[in-house]
Design a protein around this motif. Structure first.
Motif, mmCIF file in Angstrom:
data_model
loop_
_atom_site.group_PDB
_atom_site.id
_atom_site.type_symbol
_atom_site.label_atom_id
_atom_site.label_comp_id
_atom_site.label_asym_id
_atom_site.label_seq_id
_atom_site.Cartn_x
_atom_site.Cartn_y
_atom_site.Cartn_z
ATOM 1 N N ILE A 56 0.965 -1.347 0.128
ATOM 2 C CA ILE A 56 -0.014 -0.039 -0.105
ATOM 3 C C ILE A 56 0.848 1.162 0.056
ATOM 4 O O ILE A 56 0.568 2.162 -0.682
ATOM 5 N N GLY A 57 1.972 1.154 0.838
ATOM 6 C CA GLY A 57 2.846 2.439 0.909
ATOM 7 C C GLY A 57 3.351 2.713 -0.512
ATOM 8 O O GLY A 57 3.518 3.728 -1.105
ATOM 9 N N ARG A 58 3.858 1.607 -1.202
ATOM 10 C CA ARG A 58 4.199 1.765 -2.634
ATOM 11 C C ARG A 58 3.383 2.379 -3.508
ATOM 12 O O ARG A 58 3.389 3.168 -4.496
ATOM 13 N N ALA A 59 1.927 1.916 -3.341
ATOM 14 C CA ALA A 59 0.681 2.301 -4.010
ATOM 15 C C ALA A 59 0.469 3.889 -4.054
ATOM 16 O O ALA A 59 0.248 4.536 -5.003
ATOM 17 N N VAL A 60 0.601 4.282 -2.846
ATOM 18 C CA VAL A 60 0.614 5.738 -2.508
ATOM 19 C C VAL A 60 1.549 6.535 -2.982
ATOM 20 O O VAL A 60 1.553 7.769 -3.651
ATOM 21 N N GLN A 61 3.044 5.883 -2.863
ATOM 22 C CA GLN A 61 3.974 6.640 -3.492
ATOM 23 C C GLN A 61 3.781 6.796 -5.135
ATOM 24 O O GLN A 61 3.859 7.864 -5.580
ATOM 25 N N ALA A 62 3.426 5.540 -5.945
ATOM 26 C CA ALA A 62 2.972 5.742 -7.269
ATOM 27 C C ALA A 62 2.124 6.731 -7.734
ATOM 28 O O ALA A 62 2.093 7.624 -8.494
ATOM 29 N N ALA A 63 1.018 6.787 -6.668
ATOM 30 C CA ALA A 63 0.153 7.667 -6.987
ATOM 31 C C ALA A 63 0.204 9.103 -7.014
ATOM 32 O O ALA A 63 -0.127 10.161 -7.643
ATOM 33 N N THR A 64 1.194 9.545 -5.789
ATOM 34 C CA THR A 64 1.885 10.802 -5.501
ATOM 35 C C THR A 64 2.565 11.240 -6.977
ATOM 36 O O THR A 64 2.846 12.520 -7.114
ATOM 37 N N GLU A 65 2.957 10.110 -7.508
ATOM 38 C CA GLU A 65 3.736 10.452 -8.786
ATOM 39 C C GLU A 65 3.067 10.622 -10.175
ATOM 40 O O GLU A 65 3.426 10.661 -11.124
ATOM 41 N N GLY A 66 1.685 10.468 -9.994
ATOM 42 C CA GLY A 66 0.815 10.600 -10.798
ATOM 43 C C GLY A 66 0.439 9.391 -11.707
ATOM 44 O O GLY A 66 -0.373 9.565 -12.505
ATOM 45 N N LYS A 67 0.761 8.202 -11.022
ATOM 46 C CA LYS A 67 0.511 7.097 -11.644
ATOM 47 C C LYS A 67 -0.833 6.536 -11.223
ATOM 48 O O LYS A 67 -1.371 6.866 -10.232
ATOM 49 N N ARG A 68 -1.583 5.878 -11.970
ATOM 50 C CA ARG A 68 -2.681 5.130 -11.865
ATOM 51 C C ARG A 68 -2.565 3.763 -11.051
ATOM 52 O O ARG A 68 -1.538 2.991 -11.627
ATOM 53 N N VAL A 69 -3.008 3.274 -10.030
ATOM 54 C CA VAL A 69 -2.963 2.287 -9.178
ATOM 55 C C VAL A 69 -4.360 1.556 -9.264
ATOM 56 O O VAL A 69 -5.099 1.989 -8.909
ATOM 57 N N VAL A 70 -4.152 -0.015 -9.398
ATOM 58 C CA VAL A 70 -5.255 -0.747 -9.117
ATOM 59 C C VAL A 70 -4.756 -1.889 -7.940
ATOM 60 O O VAL A 70 -3.824 -2.335 -8.030
ATOM 61 N N ILE A 71 -5.373 -1.849 -6.927
ATOM 62 C CA ILE A 71 -5.377 -2.940 -5.893
ATOM 63 C C ILE A 71 -6.362 -4.023 -5.907
ATOM 64 O O ILE A 71 -7.366 -3.496 -5.936
ATOM 65 N N ILE A 72 -5.762 -5.244 -6.062
ATOM 66 C CA ILE A 72 -6.882 -6.353 -6.067
ATOM 67 C C ILE A 72 -6.421 -7.268 -4.739
ATOM 68 O O ILE A 72 -5.445 -7.626 -4.709
ATOM 69 N N GLN A 73 -7.456 -7.180 -3.831
ATOM 70 C CA GLN A 73 -7.086 -8.070 -2.532
ATOM 71 C C GLN A 73 -7.711 -9.454 -2.645
ATOM 72 O O GLN A 73 -8.966 -9.487 -3.115
ATOM 73 N N PHE A 74 -7.066 -10.217 -2.002
ATOM 74 C CA PHE A 74 -7.744 -11.851 -1.858
ATOM 75 C C PHE A 74 -7.274 -12.318 -0.528
ATOM 76 O O PHE A 74 -6.452 -11.781 0.111
ATOM 77 N N LEU A 75 -8.324 -13.074 -0.180
ATOM 78 C CA LEU A 75 -7.958 -13.865 1.070
ATOM 79 C C LEU A 75 -8.139 -12.872 2.286
ATOM 80 O O LEU A 75 -7.610 -13.121 3.273
ATOM 81 N N LYS A 76 -8.773 -11.981 2.129
ATOM 82 C CA LYS A 76 -8.793 -10.776 3.282
ATOM 83 C C LYS A 76 -10.342 -10.866 3.918
ATOM 84 O O LYS A 76 -11.174 -10.807 3.000
#
Length: 165
Positions: free
Chosen positions: A21-41
């Motif tokens: 999630i931290g890497r995802a937030v970092q990517a988003a702050t760089e203007g990148k689009r992020v998709v997270i798919i969670q399994f077994l949660k």
């Protein structure tokens, strides 16, 4: 053709999903689009108001319907959830095929391999179709056949654990 990178957070320790999630937030702050798919949660990040506020830069998906531990479900409910999980895997394929994001996080996907819901070859096929999309995988156990495909592997071990108050 450029290839995206593969990052893996595995091990017995706590914090694999948090690191992703931290890497995802970092990517988003760089203007990148992020998709997270969670399994077994069961419960958790899918309810996070914080990540929901990050849309459309970070989109969070969870295809399982049950809020209970997968291992404790009766067999008929497990089979139903396996169908839902496979829908999530197919969605990951679609995300990669359409180039919908710059970073795809497959949270706890290694657990699907461990439980024989998704085979190593199937996961390898998904990873190899990534083109220029970066992918993050999380899970406890990391098969060698997946490890060799990664650009970066982090093993998370908990040395000490204290419940947050």
């Amino acid at each position: 053709m450029a290839k995206g990178s593969i990052y893996i957070y595995s091990g017995e320790g706590r914090g694999k999903s948090s690191a992703a999630i931290g890497r995802a937030v970092q990517a988003a702050t760089e203007g990148k689009r992020v998709v997270i798919i969670q399994f077994l949660k069961r419960k958790g990040l899918e309810d996070s108001d914080f990540l929901k506020r990050m849309e459309p830069d970070i989109k969070l998906f969870r295809f399982e319907k049950s809020g209970e531990n997968f291992e404790q479900l009766p067999e008929d409910k497990k089979q139903e959830e396996i169908g839902n999980i496979k829908n999530g895997i197919n969605f990951a394929r679609k995300v990669l095929a359409t180039g919908e994001c710059n970073l795809l996080v497959l949270d706890e996907v290694l657990g699907l391999v461990e439980k024989d819901i998704v085979g190593c070859e199937e996961l390898k096929g998904i990873l190899e179709s990534r083109e220029d999309t970066d992918i993050i995988l999380t899970g406890i156990n990391l098969p060698d056949s997946i490890c060799i495909l990664a650009d970066e592997v982090s093993k998370i071990d908990t040395v000490k654990y204290k419940v947050w108050e």
